[in-house]
Design a protein around this motif. Structure first.
Motif, PDB file in Angstrom:
ATOM      1  N   LEU A   5       0.824  -1.194   0.000  1.00 57.21           N
ATOM      2  CA  LEU A   5       0.000   0.000   0.000  1.00 57.21           C
ATOM      3  C   LEU A   5       0.862   1.249   0.000  1.00 57.21           C
ATOM      4  CD1 LEU A   5      -2.835   1.193   0.174  1.00 57.21           C
ATOM      5  CD2 LEU A   5      -2.670   1.049   2.666  1.00 57.21           C
ATOM      6  N   PHE A  10       2.055   1.930  -3.411  1.00 57.53           N
ATOM      7  CA  PHE A  10       0.991   2.510  -4.222  1.00 57.53           C
ATOM      8  C   PHE A  10       0.906   4.018  -4.007  1.00 57.53           C
ATOM      9  CE2 PHE A  10      -1.836  -1.497  -4.523  1.00 57.53           C
ATOM     10  CZ  PHE A  10      -1.015  -1.958  -5.520  1.00 57.53           C
ATOM     11  N   ASN A  16      -7.686  -9.764  -4.024  1.00 55.35           N
ATOM     12  CA  ASN A  16      -7.681  -8.300  -3.992  1.00 55.35           C
ATOM     13  C   ASN A  16      -6.322  -7.739  -4.364  1.00 55.35           C
ATOM     14  OD1 ASN A  16     -10.329  -8.326  -3.016  1.00 55.35           O
ATOM     15  ND2 ASN A  16      -9.629  -8.407  -0.892  1.00 55.35           N
ATOM     16  N   TRP A  17      -6.354  -6.535  -4.908  1.00 61.68           N
ATOM     17  CA  TRP A  17      -5.177  -5.703  -5.127  1.00 61.68           C
ATOM     18  C   TRP A  17      -4.212  -6.296  -6.151  1.00 61.68           C
ATOM     19  CZ3 TRP A  17      -7.473  -2.101  -2.717  1.00 61.68           C
ATOM     20  CH2 TRP A  17      -8.080  -2.313  -1.475  1.00 61.68           C
ATOM     21  N   PHE A  39       0.167  -5.242  -9.068  1.00 60.10           N
ATOM     22  CA  PHE A  39      -0.559  -4.738  -7.912  1.00 60.10           C
ATOM     23  C   PHE A  39      -1.277  -3.448  -8.304  1.00 60.10           C
ATOM     24  CE2 PHE A  39       3.179  -6.955  -6.177  1.00 60.10           C
ATOM     25  CZ  PHE A  39       2.546  -7.913  -5.393  1.00 60.10           C
ATOM     26  N   PHE A  44      -5.090  -0.882  -7.410  1.00 53.32           N
ATOM     27  CA  PHE A  44      -6.318  -0.681  -6.667  1.00 53.32           C
ATOM     28  C   PHE A  44      -7.520  -1.164  -7.458  1.00 53.32           C
ATOM     29  CE2 PHE A  44      -3.801   2.712  -4.451  1.00 53.32           C
ATOM     30  CZ  PHE A  44      -3.876   2.147  -3.202  1.00 53.32           C
ATOM     31  N   LYS A 103     -13.570  -4.863  -0.142  1.00 50.48           N
ATOM     32  CA  LYS A 103     -12.181  -5.329  -0.113  1.00 50.48           C
ATOM     33  C   LYS A 103     -11.466  -5.091   1.211  1.00 50.48           C
ATOM     34  CE  LYS A 103     -11.313  -4.837  -5.077  1.00 50.48           C
ATOM     35  NZ  LYS A 103     -10.398  -4.290  -6.106  1.00 50.48           N
ATOM     36  N   PHE A 105      -6.204  -5.014   5.315  1.00 50.83           N
ATOM     37  CA  PHE A 105      -5.688  -5.011   3.942  1.00 50.83           C
ATOM     38  C   PHE A 105      -5.290  -6.438   3.621  1.00 50.83           C
ATOM     39  CE2 PHE A 105      -2.156  -4.455   0.919  1.00 50.83           C
ATOM     40  CZ  PHE A 105      -2.780  -3.663  -0.036  1.00 50.83           C
TER      41      PHE A 105
END
Length: 830
Positions: free
Chosen positions: A6, A9, A318-319, A348, A350, A799, A828
């Motif tokens: 994260l 990101f 997810n992700w 990866f 969103f 998510k 997460f």
């Protein structure tokens, strides 16, 4: 550690082609409907790909080709001539077969499980899979080269001209194009590692010795490197399930694969002078943890020569927008196939939309110099290795030139100089700091970290609104010593609390650490059964904001402790702690810990206790990073843990009140149940020998918050059950969407179903009840029958959110007993 992705990101997502032949396009039928999972290969080669769910594909090669062949079951094969080296957005129409011979079986959509030559070949692979790979030999060793790379992808003019990159425009001079997806990307991180791997299949032991390590970008961030390596942990394609991102994907070579994949015998050809069959496979259903792709299998050994795996966009993960794997194998003595190359790429992001930006994570692993049946002593595998050999991290250019099994390309070579330059740019430093705060919760200052920010605010009945501020010394991730501290203030009780501790690593190899500290704070005793006198510990009292009912049974604690611990072998820790603590009610009008002094029969409200405890912790499978006094676990919750604690209360020392002995055992084990998800289990057993008051008994951990907290009982109030002997079992299973994926209305939401059951049995002696009788708290133990609860939950909501519904099984007559409750949590998760 999932938050490191994260953080990457936030830094990057907020915001010359080398191949000779490139082709992208769409494959459709004559009704303009996309054809997913069609096979696209360069003519007269084994280089190919599979179209995605929308019929889109991208393929490239360093060689020059004049045509591609496109095929799919039930359709006529098309050969498309390539006019140029670069051919983008080609539209290809496939016509259905109309003149097929009667004896040829044509498959369309879901393929048959009977009379299918591809499945006949698959069965031969199952029969011979144990005759291939290093498991065939008693002992083995090989050289391993691993290259790990991060790339910012989907580079376009909007990103290049973004204000976020003001002052950093020079980084876009080195963008490249992915050979897998055709997207532009910019390398932002590179790590290389050379190691020697040893294994013994008789002793069931393995050992990896690092001989060289080099990286650029986030160069000091070993946590990020180790976390990504754990995501791409080693796997065997012959296993029934392949584990990535804490999920179990069904392997296309699995014995259960027939139930989840369609298989088609597509082609046959020589691959490196070995005659091989090509089998294309794709999922039978959406939303399951499956792959699409193809593999080449030898016609005599039935060993896989090449395989490609790509996760479908509908998979419940997810992700991760895309995940692509390639493996290549070579032949030893004309019979045994050994892996030589493993390529892993994940995107990866969103969003799973086609044009969304993301970060590529790539791992290339090469294997060479195999040797077999050279035994080594068991001590060789069990001996500790110095976690940091300075020479390993400072190899010269000649070492890397000789050791690399694959040369770096032009852009990878430039990463080393690019990132050195980038770290001097103020704008990049600013973005990097934001990502670090989100990832760690600390604000990095010069030699000191302020935080954790996520613990700054809290609320409880005694303190009211609580404000907390703290920090730690932090020069590098591998500091030999560290001091941590915090101060807190309750605006209702108007009292200041604090905690301070320090620790020092005396010996790096054996992990000999000495630590000491003092803490004066308000706590919720009984937050867990296996409590330890950890001066850095925190409890629900200081972090919960909203609670069910009155949470006023809080304790003021003054704890001083001195500890020594050592790790004689990997993941086995032995420690001894001496502590002195004072316990008294945080508000005596609301809660009492009163007891009779057994010698003077004097009524006391404060417990003074000196204690010596020894603990043994064994965590097989735990992976850590760092070699300083603090290490970070990179596979948190994904390893077994055994904990044994023996404590002795010493009466009379520093006015200590009680003499007793306490024995506690804790065992946690996660179980990956293949395609059925993951089961978490924990068992706790304990007994106190001797008479002690309420403040020293074992309280069954209740939960009066609205947070889902594992190893607590969500429908128990604090102090509802108190014991001196107990056994507790918790089971929680996450199906990872296996059930919801089969329900049409829920399938597209990618929800995940959870079930849980938990129970506890315990006793409380009459002597201990009488000792704590003045506390006026009704002391009940679950001794008539096992107290139990069960729950059902739904995870992956938007998510990040999970909700659990809890139901009480018995003891409904307890005071203020709750029969139903709801808790939730944010996280997460992949």
């Amino acid at each position: 550690m999932k938050y490191w992705i994260l953080g990457v990101f936030v830094i990057f997502v907020s915001t010359y082609s080398l191949a000779q032949t490139k082709v992208s396009g769409h494959v459709r039928d004559t009704n303009q409907q996309p054809i997913p999972f069609a096979n696209v290969v360069f003519e007269n080669s084994t280089i190919g790909t599979i179209t995605n769910e929308n019929g889109k594909f991208y393929i490239e090669s360093d060689d020059t080709y004049d045509a591609i062949k496109v095929s799919f079951i039930g359709f006529q094969t098309q050969t498309i001539t390539l006019d140029r080296k670069t051919n983008y957005e080609i539209e290809i129409l496939l016509e259905e077969e109309t003149n097929s011979l009667d004896e040829v079986v044509i498959y369309k959509g879901k393929t048959s499980k009977k009379n299918n030559p591809a499945i006949d070949i698959l069965r031969k692979i199952w029969e011979n899979r144990r005759d291939n790979g290093v498991k065939k030999f008693k002992q083995y060793s090989y050289d391993k080269y691993e290259k790990l790379e991060f790339d910012l992808n989907t580079i376009d003019s909007a990103l290049i001209n973004s204000r976020v990159f003001n002052g950093m425009e020079f980084i876009f001079d080195d963008i490249d194009t992915s050979r897998i997806s055709g997207k532009t990307y910019l390398p932002i991180f590179l790590n290389e590692a050379i190691s020697k791997v040893y294994g013994d299949n008789i002793l069931n032991e393995t050992k990896e010795v690092l001989t060289g390590n080099k990286n650029a970008g986030f160069s000091n961030n070993q946590t990020l490197i180790a976390f990504v390596k754990d995501l791409y942990s080693d796997y065997n394609i012959y296993d029934n399930y392949l584990k990535f991102f804490d999920k179990s994907f069904t392997s296309p070579l699995s014995r259960t694969g027939i139930g989840v994949y369609n298989y088609v015998l597509s082609d046959s050809a020589y691959v490196d002078n070995k005659w091989c069959y090509n089998i294309v496979y794709y999922p039978r259903r959406k939303n399951e943890l499956t792959f699409k792709g193809d593999f080449w299998v030898n016609d005599t050994t039935w060993a896989v020569k090449q395989i490609s795996l790509e996760v479908t966009k509908s998979a419940n993960i997810n992700w991760v927008k895309d995940l692509y794997i390639e493996q290549e194998f070579d032949v030893l003595n004309d019979s045994t196939f050994l892996i030589t190359k493993d390529y892993f790429q994940s995107d990866f992001a969103f969003s799973k939309k086609e044009k969304s930006r993301g970060v590529y994570g790539k791992r290339t692993t090469l294997y060479d110099n195999y040797k077999f049946d050279i035994p080594k002593d068991k001590k060789f595998y069990q001996s500790q290795i110095d976690p940091y050999n300075e020479d390993v991290y400072n190899r010269d250019d000649q070492f890397w030139s000789d050791a690399r099994m694959e040369a770096l390309n032009k852009d990878e070579t430039k990463v080393y100089t690019l990132l050195d330059t980038l770290r001097t740019v103020k704008a990049f430093k600013r973005l990097y700091n934001i990502g670090t705060i989100l990832a760690s919760g600390y604000v990095e200052l010069n030699g000191f970290d302020f935080g954790p920010l996520f613990s700054s605010f809290g609320y409880n009945t005694i303190e009211g609104f609580r404000l907390r501020a703290g920090g730690r010394t932090y020069f590098t991730a591998n500091d030999q010593w560290r001091i941590e501290g915090y101060g807190a203030y309750g605006f209702k009780d108007e009292k200041f609390k604090y905690g301070i501790s320090g620790k020092y690593l005396l010996d790096r190899k054996s992990r000999l650490i000495v630590s000491a500290g003092n803490r004066r704070d308000v706590e919720q005793l009984g937050a867990s059964l296996t409590n330890t006198n950890d001066v850095e510990g925190r409890s629900l009292a200081s972090s919960s904001v909203i609670a069910t009912g009155d949470n006023n049974r809080l304790t003021s604690i003054n704890l001083t402790a001195l500890s020594l611990e050592i790790e004689p072998r990997k993941n086995l820790t032995i420690g001894i702690t001496g502590s002195f603590r004072k316990l008294k009610p945080a508000d005596r009008d609301l809660f009492s810990l009163d007891f009779y002094d057994p010698e003077t029969n004097e009524l006391k409200s404060e417990i003074k206790q000196t204690e010596i405890s020894t603990k043994i912790t064994y965590s097989p499978g735990r992976k850590t990073t760092g070699y300083g006094v603090d290490r970070i676990i990179v596979n948190d919750g994904d390893y077994a843990q055994l904990f044994l604690n023996y404590s002795a209360g010493l009466k009379g020392i520093a006015e200590s009140d009680f003499e007793y002995e306490k024995l506690q055992f804790f065992y946690r084990q996660p179980w990956n149940v293949g395609g059925f998800g993951k089961l978490n289990s924990s068992l706790e057993v304990g007994k106190t020998f001797g008479n002690v008051p309420l403040g020293l008994l074992s309280v069954v951990p209740g939960n009066q918050t609205y947070l889902s907290i594992y190893n607590t009982f969500p429908l128990l109030n604090f102090y509802e059950f108190v014991t001196d002997t107990y056994t507790s079992l918790h089971l929680e299973h996450n199906f990872n969407g296996r059930i919801f994926s089969r329900i049409p209305l829920l399938r597209e939401l990618n929800l995940r179903e959870l079930v849980g059951v938990r129970g506890v049995w315990g006793e409380l002696s009459d002597e201990n009840r009488l000792l704590s009788e003045p506390s006026e708290l009704l002391l009940i133990a679950p001794d008539e029958e096992i107290y139990w609860e069960y729950s059902v939950g739904v995870g992956n909501i938007f998510k990040i959110f999970r909700i659990d519904f809890h139901f009480r099984g018995n003891y409904f007559d307890n005071p203020d007993a709750r029969s139903f409750g709801v808790t939730g949590s944010f996280g997460f998760y992949f």
